[in-house]
Enzyme design. Structure first.
Site, PDB file in Angstrom:
ATOM      1  CG  HIS A   1      -6.169  -6.112   0.873  1.00  0.00           C
ATOM      2  ND1 HIS A   1      -7.060  -5.500   1.712  1.00  0.00           N
ATOM      3  CD2 HIS A   1      -4.941  -5.901   1.383  1.00  0.00           C
ATOM      4  CE1 HIS A   1      -6.383  -4.951   2.708  1.00  0.00           C
ATOM      5  NE2 HIS A   1      -5.114  -5.170   2.540  1.00  0.00           N
TER       6      HIS A   1
ATOM      7  CG  HIS B   1      -1.772  -1.192   1.371  1.00  0.00           C
ATOM      8  ND1 HIS B   1      -2.684  -1.552   0.423  1.00  0.00           N
ATOM      9  CD2 HIS B   1      -1.847  -2.148   2.345  1.00  0.00           C
ATOM     10  CE1 HIS B   1      -3.304  -2.670   0.802  1.00  0.00           C
ATOM     11  NE2 HIS B   1      -2.802  -3.058   1.960  1.00  0.00           N
TER      12      HIS B   1
END
Lengths: 329, 329
Positions: free
Chosen positions: B219, B57
């Site tokens: 995700h 991320h």
């Protein structure tokens, strides 16, 4: 084409509106132009700095507008040079009487259009000087270029010439440090995927699923070699060795690991590890590292490496305060 | 898999080495851990701030370490929560005796592991408080979550809780402002392409060539709807309307247009134009806009929109000075 767009032919217009809306306290657009400037142009007693080029390379160049870097960026259509009349508007907007300095990437269209604008401005009594950035060691002459291409190393020219101008230096002094950066900066890129110009709607070239291209340009211009994707260590070695064979680096350098658009930051840091290892083995000391997206090719996956040989003057100008959207000393 | 990697199973290790090498004056790694901290921890008289989560991320979360934001980030494997022992090391490193505050995104693994670390730290006599961020309005419960997911709005929690801690506030006060942000922040995302976990080697899901997914998680967890790609104006409307139906916004807000990894900045600015138009029509005033990559999903193409309802206290803390790699007030 998987893009967040409205009319593909209005891409640049839409982008410019969204950009200026995002940073109304920092940026403004000159009415009826594709020129973005800082809010307080012209700055009295300061040489004006103008850069620009085709769009699709964001945050270049409008992301570098602000105190200590550019006063204006001229924005062309995607991968297309802005026209001379637009460049002229930028020059006129940023001249405080002390002259205007142009940072031009070495593409045939950019050089021609920025030089034509400089002549028009001089005819109106504005002093104009320029530097042409040609940091890409990959190839001589290319689809868009005679000589070497200008790529991510241009951002160091913006920073250092901008810092000098911010000191109140004369136009000749700004030109001197800009030329010093150009003489001392080298870059080299590679790509894993192509990118798509919105108005074209499909990628400008293809790479196979296991293929990368070394030495590619920021518009997808051909590089040196297509080959099987190597590990990060091999990619780092290919880019670094080509650069240090072109110019001897020693003492202290600045390193830029630039993502071309779709490359995760994770991968840029992995590449950085390998690049730093190689430089360290060569006894080259890294003074500053910049990892991120500085000069992109829309959604191209890939990266470029830039090395800048430093001396005390360049270190001081590199570290001088700047207030822009995309470059943070 | 087209990625710049060495051993896919060493991705996080390689990234951490490259990260700390890039910013040696700002960041350090705790020996034999996956914990990154600022150079001067613990800061005397200041509550320590810790966040973290799975990697992939970036720039979250290590990019938010620095004065005025986080003291430490705990880095898990790709899309995998860090273990409690790693979180505990971070807590111990940043505690100056004034206590430690944890910012946790609402994923089952993160919540469990951060809470377990908090208990272990308390058993060692360290005061620990926490906030769980659940800004994603797309779905209730998901592959990795009970309740709503925590996404890009988390960055506003880091900024505002960090600014409060930087003032020398007590742990309870840091918790109060963090909870105030969580109560006032909402996000919603969409994707055009999937992404690939390096150790898996292939995308975790597929989207057709003309398809987008609205409400997707960072995700690749399922969203609300798969549909034909719409124009930027339609995407802006879908994201904005879902958010403002969830919570009433009025007066002044902060807007974050977050790229998920592969989306060109150009497209984010185009989306921003459309989002700002919608908010303006609703009479919502935009106090600050942040456009860029703040919380990514590696090379996923797509974006998220975050709105934060502001009041005088939040405005002041949002604008307070910070010195980090990835967030610039």
């Amino acid at each position: 084409m998987k893009k967040i767009l409205n009319d593909p032919n209005e891409t640049v217009e839409d982008m410019l509106e969204g950009l200026v809306l995002a940073y109304p306290e920092k940026l403004q657009r000159l009415p009826e132009t594709t020129v973005v400037t800082s809010k307080n142009v012209p700055v009295t007693g300061k040489v004006g700095l103008v850069s620009g080029g085709g769009s699709g390379h964001e945050p270049a160049h409008a992301g570098y507008i602000g105190k200590g870097m550019l006063d204006a960026a001229v924005v062309g259509e995607v991968f297309t040079s802005p026209t001379p009349d637009q460049v002229l508007e930028a020059i006129k907007a940023v001249d405080s009487g002390k002259g205007v300095f142009l940072v031009i990437k070495n593409y045939t269209g950019d050089v021609m259009n920025f030089e034509m604008a400089a002549e028009l401005a001089e005819a109106e009594g504005i002093k104009v000087e320029k530097v042409i950035v040609n940091d890409d060691v990959a190839v001589e002459d290319s689809s868009f270029t005679t000589g070497r291409r200008g790529i991510a190393g241009t951002v160091f020219v913006h920073k250092i010439a901008g810092a000098k101008a911010d000191e109140g230096a004369e136009l000749s002094e700004v030109k001197r440090v800009a030329e010093k950066v150009v003489a001392n900066v080298r870059s080299m890129g590679m790509a894993l995927t192509p990118c798509t110009v919105p108005a074209a709607g499909k990628p400008s070239f293809q790479l196979d699923e296991n293929e990368m291209e070394i030495g590619i340009g920021v518009h997808g211009e051909p590089g040196i070699e297509r080959k099987k994707i190597g590990k990060a260590a091999e990619i780092a070695s290919e880019l670094t060795e080509k650069i240090v064979r072109d110019r001897e680096f020693s003492g202290e350098v600045a390193v830029m690991i630039n993502g071309l658009g779709a490359t995760p930051e994770m991968e840029l840091y992995i590449l950085n590890k390998n690049v730093q290892k190689i430089l360290s083995e060569k006894g080259i000391h890294i003074y500053r590292t910049y990892v991120g997206e500085y000069m992109t090719s829309m959604e191209m996956a890939g990266c470029s490496l830039t090395l800048l040989q430093l001396d005390e003057e360049l270190k001081s100008l590199l570290d001088a305060a700047a207030d822009t959207i995309a470059f943070h000393p």
